[in-house]
Design a protein around this motif. Structure first.
Motif, PDB file in Angstrom:
ATOM      1  N   ALA A 379     133.647  -2.627  27.734  1.00  0.00           N
ATOM      2  CA  ALA A 379     134.783  -3.021  27.932  1.00  0.00           C
ATOM      3  C   ALA A 379     134.850  -3.199  26.272  1.00  0.00           C
ATOM      4  O   ALA A 379     135.989  -2.445  25.789  1.00  0.00           O
ATOM      5  CB  ALA A 379     135.020  -3.971  28.996  1.00  0.00           C
ATOM      6  N   GLU A 380     134.154  -3.766  24.941  1.00  0.00           N
ATOM      7  CA  GLU A 380     134.973  -3.881  24.156  1.00  0.00           C
ATOM      8  C   GLU A 380     134.169  -2.908  23.211  1.00  0.00           C
ATOM      9  O   GLU A 380     134.669  -2.816  22.217  1.00  0.00           O
ATOM     10  CB  GLU A 380     134.019  -5.526  23.333  1.00  0.00           C
ATOM     11  N   THR A 381     133.411  -2.762  23.490  1.00  0.00           N
ATOM     12  CA  THR A 381     133.289  -0.976  22.543  1.00  0.00           C
ATOM     13  C   THR A 381     134.193   0.037  23.270  1.00  0.00           C
ATOM     14  O   THR A 381     134.683   0.565  21.986  1.00  0.00           O
ATOM     15  CB  THR A 381     131.456  -0.226  23.386  1.00  0.00           C
ATOM     16  N   GLU A 382     135.006   0.405  24.064  1.00  0.00           N
ATOM     17  CA  GLU A 382     135.721   1.184  24.797  1.00  0.00           C
ATOM     18  C   GLU A 382     137.331   0.930  23.962  1.00  0.00           C
ATOM     19  O   GLU A 382     138.019   1.948  23.486  1.00  0.00           O
ATOM     20  CB  GLU A 382     135.757   1.503  25.989  1.00  0.00           C
ATOM     21  N   TRP A 383     137.546  -0.296  24.429  1.00  0.00           N
ATOM     22  CA  TRP A 383     139.116  -1.095  22.847  1.00  0.00           C
ATOM     23  C   TRP A 383     138.514  -0.897  21.610  1.00  0.00           C
ATOM     24  O   TRP A 383     139.747  -0.441  20.735  1.00  0.00           O
ATOM     25  CB  TRP A 383     139.041  -2.096  23.844  1.00  0.00           C
ATOM     26  N   LEU A 384     137.766  -0.738  20.882  1.00  0.00           N
ATOM     27  CA  LEU A 384     137.256  -0.635  19.879  1.00  0.00           C
ATOM     28  C   LEU A 384     137.441   0.349  19.468  1.00  0.00           C
ATOM     29  O   LEU A 384     137.685   1.165  18.260  1.00  0.00           O
ATOM     30  CB  LEU A 384     135.948  -1.965  18.713  1.00  0.00           C
ATOM     31  N   LEU A 385     136.754   1.076  20.442  1.00  0.00           N
ATOM     32  CA  LEU A 385     136.644   2.546  20.123  1.00  0.00           C
ATOM     33  C   LEU A 385     138.446   3.265  19.459  1.00  0.00           C
ATOM     34  O   LEU A 385     138.349   4.371  19.048  1.00  0.00           O
ATOM     35  CB  LEU A 385     135.901   3.413  20.705  1.00  0.00           C
ATOM     36  N   LEU A 386     139.091   3.018  20.205  1.00  0.00           N
ATOM     37  CA  LEU A 386     140.324   3.574  20.159  1.00  0.00           C
ATOM     38  C   LEU A 386     140.854   2.884  19.044  1.00  0.00           C
ATOM     39  O   LEU A 386     141.921   3.185  18.271  1.00  0.00           O
ATOM     40  CB  LEU A 386     140.815   2.737  21.284  1.00  0.00           C
ATOM     41  N   VAL A 387     140.669   1.305  19.169  1.00  0.00           N
ATOM     42  CA  VAL A 387     141.224   0.843  17.435  1.00  0.00           C
ATOM     43  C   VAL A 387     140.573   2.092  16.372  1.00  0.00           C
ATOM     44  O   VAL A 387     141.116   1.637  15.379  1.00  0.00           O
ATOM     45  CB  VAL A 387     141.088  -0.739  17.871  1.00  0.00           C
ATOM     46  N   ALA A 388     139.253   2.495  16.302  1.00  0.00           N
ATOM     47  CA  ALA A 388     138.795   2.734  15.397  1.00  0.00           C
ATOM     48  C   ALA A 388     139.533   3.644  14.733  1.00  0.00           C
ATOM     49  O   ALA A 388     139.269   4.156  13.918  1.00  0.00           O
ATOM     50  CB  ALA A 388     137.275   2.658  15.116  1.00  0.00           C
ATOM     51  N   GLU A 389     140.121   4.731  16.080  1.00  0.00           N
ATOM     52  CA  GLU A 389     140.565   6.200  15.923  1.00  0.00           C
ATOM     53  C   GLU A 389     142.132   6.248  15.244  1.00  0.00           C
ATOM     54  O   GLU A 389     142.240   6.568  14.462  1.00  0.00           O
ATOM     55  CB  GLU A 389     141.068   6.750  17.706  1.00  0.00           C
ATOM     56  N   ALA A 390     142.126   5.150  15.665  1.00  0.00           N
ATOM     57  CA  ALA A 390     143.533   4.640  15.148  1.00  0.00           C
ATOM     58  C   ALA A 390     143.871   4.021  13.961  1.00  0.00           C
ATOM     59  O   ALA A 390     144.421   4.863  12.425  1.00  0.00           O
ATOM     60  CB  ALA A 390     144.471   3.257  16.337  1.00  0.00           C
ATOM     61  N   TYR A 391     142.622   3.193  13.400  1.00  0.00           N
ATOM     62  CA  TYR A 391     142.594   2.766  12.228  1.00  0.00           C
ATOM     63  C   TYR A 391     142.248   4.376  10.914  1.00  0.00           C
ATOM     64  O   TYR A 391     142.797   3.763   9.876  1.00  0.00           O
ATOM     65  CB  TYR A 391     141.924   1.776  11.965  1.00  0.00           C
ATOM     66  N   ALA A 392     141.831   5.295  11.306  1.00  0.00           N
ATOM     67  CA  ALA A 392     140.876   6.342  11.059  1.00  0.00           C
ATOM     68  C   ALA A 392     142.115   7.795  10.743  1.00  0.00           C
ATOM     69  O   ALA A 392     142.001   8.055   9.747  1.00  0.00           O
ATOM     70  CB  ALA A 392     139.697   6.492  11.007  1.00  0.00           C
ATOM     71  N   GLN A 393     142.756   7.250  11.583  1.00  0.00           N
ATOM     72  CA  GLN A 393     143.389   9.129  12.088  1.00  0.00           C
ATOM     73  C   GLN A 393     145.087   8.232  12.452  1.00  0.00           C
ATOM     74  O   GLN A 393     145.792   9.488  11.753  1.00  0.00           O
ATOM     75  CB  GLN A 393     142.214   9.780  12.956  1.00  0.00           C
ATOM     76  N   ASN A 394     145.474   7.181  12.806  1.00  0.00           N
ATOM     77  CA  ASN A 394     146.603   6.940  13.459  1.00  0.00           C
ATOM     78  C   ASN A 394     147.407   7.571  12.168  1.00  0.00           C
ATOM     79  O   ASN A 394     147.573   6.717  11.220  1.00  0.00           O
ATOM     80  CB  ASN A 394     147.134   6.834  14.653  1.00  0.00           C
ATOM     81  N   GLY A 395     148.647   8.345  12.040  1.00  0.00           N
ATOM     82  CA  GLY A 395     149.392   7.891  11.477  1.00  0.00           C
ATOM     83  C   GLY A 395     150.821   5.929  11.160  1.00  0.00           C
ATOM     84  O   GLY A 395     151.033   5.868  10.264  1.00  0.00           O
ATOM     85  N   ILE A 396     151.431   5.859  12.456  1.00  0.00           N
ATOM     86  CA  ILE A 396     151.311   4.280  12.594  1.00  0.00           C
ATOM     87  C   ILE A 396     150.872   3.744  11.360  1.00  0.00           C
ATOM     88  O   ILE A 396     151.168   2.427  11.040  1.00  0.00           O
ATOM     89  CB  ILE A 396     151.828   4.206  13.517  1.00  0.00           C
TER      90      ILE A 396
END
Length: 430
Positions: A379-396
């Motif tokens: 669960a921690e890894t899946e959450w951090l994967l979402l955060v990491a994807e947004a951190y690296a790619q999301n415009g917001i």
């Protein structure tokens, strides 16, 4: 067609037996040889039904194919019991009971052989044949009942999903074996009372024609296949599931690299010391192929420790600005939306920490459901994967989300908005 079914089942069973007895790094699971005996016995039983094999043996002794098939089936039933006993009992007690079962098997097969021979010498006496069937079906029925009940009970206590599914499939196979046993009891009554309800010597052209072949051929075939599938499924699924797990861990480790690097650059004290010769940072950046679980767990811990260390620099204003942008996209309250907000906060916190800003008097709270994920690596890894994807790619997480004057706001001079993180609103790592 019926020969093809019997031959196919026999080949599948022999292949399954070979899988069980093959070496596994010098270690074989408990009950390996009992399982191999079960599969080989069933394979020989079905192989004896193939016309070529049956004609060959019966050219020597007429109708001996039935005795061979029944004997192999009882050997398979004994192997099932041996497998169950080795799993449920201490080795010494299991060995004692298995020896007793093997002795019982020998007596039963010997009695069946005597009755078969006597029946042949007495013009196929129906009474002698009824006794033969009685011995056979009693042994088989009792074994199927006990094993089916045990496997269904154990399925409720198994932790691995493949074991639960496999044991329940095995129990269903035992139900088909009991259906076959019931058919044989019906035939036994017909023979004993000379009712001739089941014509003797009628061969099955297909698994369902004539109708009685559903019980005499299809039911035992399904019983064997389901029992084999159920008992073999965990052994086959386990290495495949481990491969998928290691692949997911390796990909997750790589996907977290950018987030981990920025956080550990800002908070190097969170990087765990490594016993390896290359130091802690080198160990965390290069994943050993055989330690995917360990290094992923380590990376998740270091990121979470870094998030805690950055808590004094979490900007409430950046959080509000990102939350409004997420709501405008219709992602408010979703895991993806929460991850985007968290990524924006972390990017601002990393920038504040690296630039030497003072801690904030009122920091933004932790991400939602943080406590519920504690201790759950996946669960921690899946959450951090979402955060990491947004951190690296999301415009917001990169671009301005709230129009804020470039001049510092007097009431909060130390809180940069998203557009204040870099001179032009661009990603400092781009």
């Amino acid at each position: 067609m019926i020969d093809l079914l019997f031959a196919g089942v026999a080949v599948v069973l022999l292949l399954a037996a070979g899988y069980w007895v093959r070496g596994r790094g010098g270690h074989r699971p408990t009950g390996t040889w009992a399982m191999a005996g079960l599969l080989v016995s069933f394979a020989l039983a079905f192989g004896s039904y193939v016309s070529v094999v049956e004609n060959a043996v019966e050219s020597v002794v007429p109708e001996v194919g039935r005795l061979l098939s029944n004997s192999f089936t009882l050997a398979a039933a004994t192997s099932v019991l041996a497998f169950m006993l080795q799993l449920d009992l201490e080795p010494a007690e299991a060995a004692r009971r298995i020896r007793r079962r093997v002795l019982f098997l020998g007596v039963s097969v010997a009695a069946m052989t005597v009755l078969f021979t006597a029946s042949r010498l007495n013009d196929d006496s129906p009474q002698l044949y009824a006794l033969y069937v009685l011995i056979y079906i009693t042994y088989l029925g009792v074994t199927a009942k006990d094993f089916g009940r045990q496997t269904w009970k154990q399925a409720g206590h198994s932790r691995r999903r493949s074991q639960r599914v496999g044991l329940r499939v095995t129990a269903v196979g035992c139900a088909f074996a009991l259906l076959y046993a019931a058919y044989k009891v019906f035939g036994l009554i017909s023979i004993g009372l000379e009712l001739n309800l089941l014509p003797h010597g009628v061969r099955c052209s297909t698994p369902v024609s004539p109708v009685r072949c559903v019980f005499s051929v299809t039911a035992p075939a399904l019983a064997v296949l389901l029992i084999t599938l159920g008992l073999t499924l965990p052994a086959v699924v386990w290495p495949f599931s481990q491969f998928l797990r290691r692949r997911w861990e390796a990909r997750s480790f790589t996907a977290l690299a950018i987030l981990w690097k920025d956080i550990t650059d800002a908070t190097p004290e969170v990087v765990l010391t490594s016993p390896g010769p290359h130091g802690s940072a080198a160990y965390s950046e290069e994943q050993p192929a055989e330690d995917s679980d360990f290094v992923l767990h380590r990376r998740v811990i270091e990121i979470n420790d870094g998030v805690l260390a950055l808590r004094p620099h979490r900007s409430a204003r950046v959080q509000g600005s990102a939350a409004r942008a997420v709501a405008a996209r219709g992602l408010a309250g979703t895991p993806e939306g929460d991850a985007i907000v968290e990524a924006a906060i972390l990017r601002a916190a990393v920038h504040a920490k690296m630039s030497g800003s003072e801690p904030r008097t009122q920091a933004a709270p932790p991400a939602s459901r943080t406590a519920s994920r504690a201790g759950d690596l996946r669960a921690e890894t899946e959450w951090l994967l979402l955060v990491a994807e947004a951190y690296a790619q999301n415009g917001i997480a990169h671009a301005p989300t709230d129009p804020i004057p470039s001049a510092p706001i007097p009431s909060a001079p130390d809180e940069p908005a998203l557009d204040e993180l870099t001179p032009s609103g661009t990603d400092p790592h781009a």
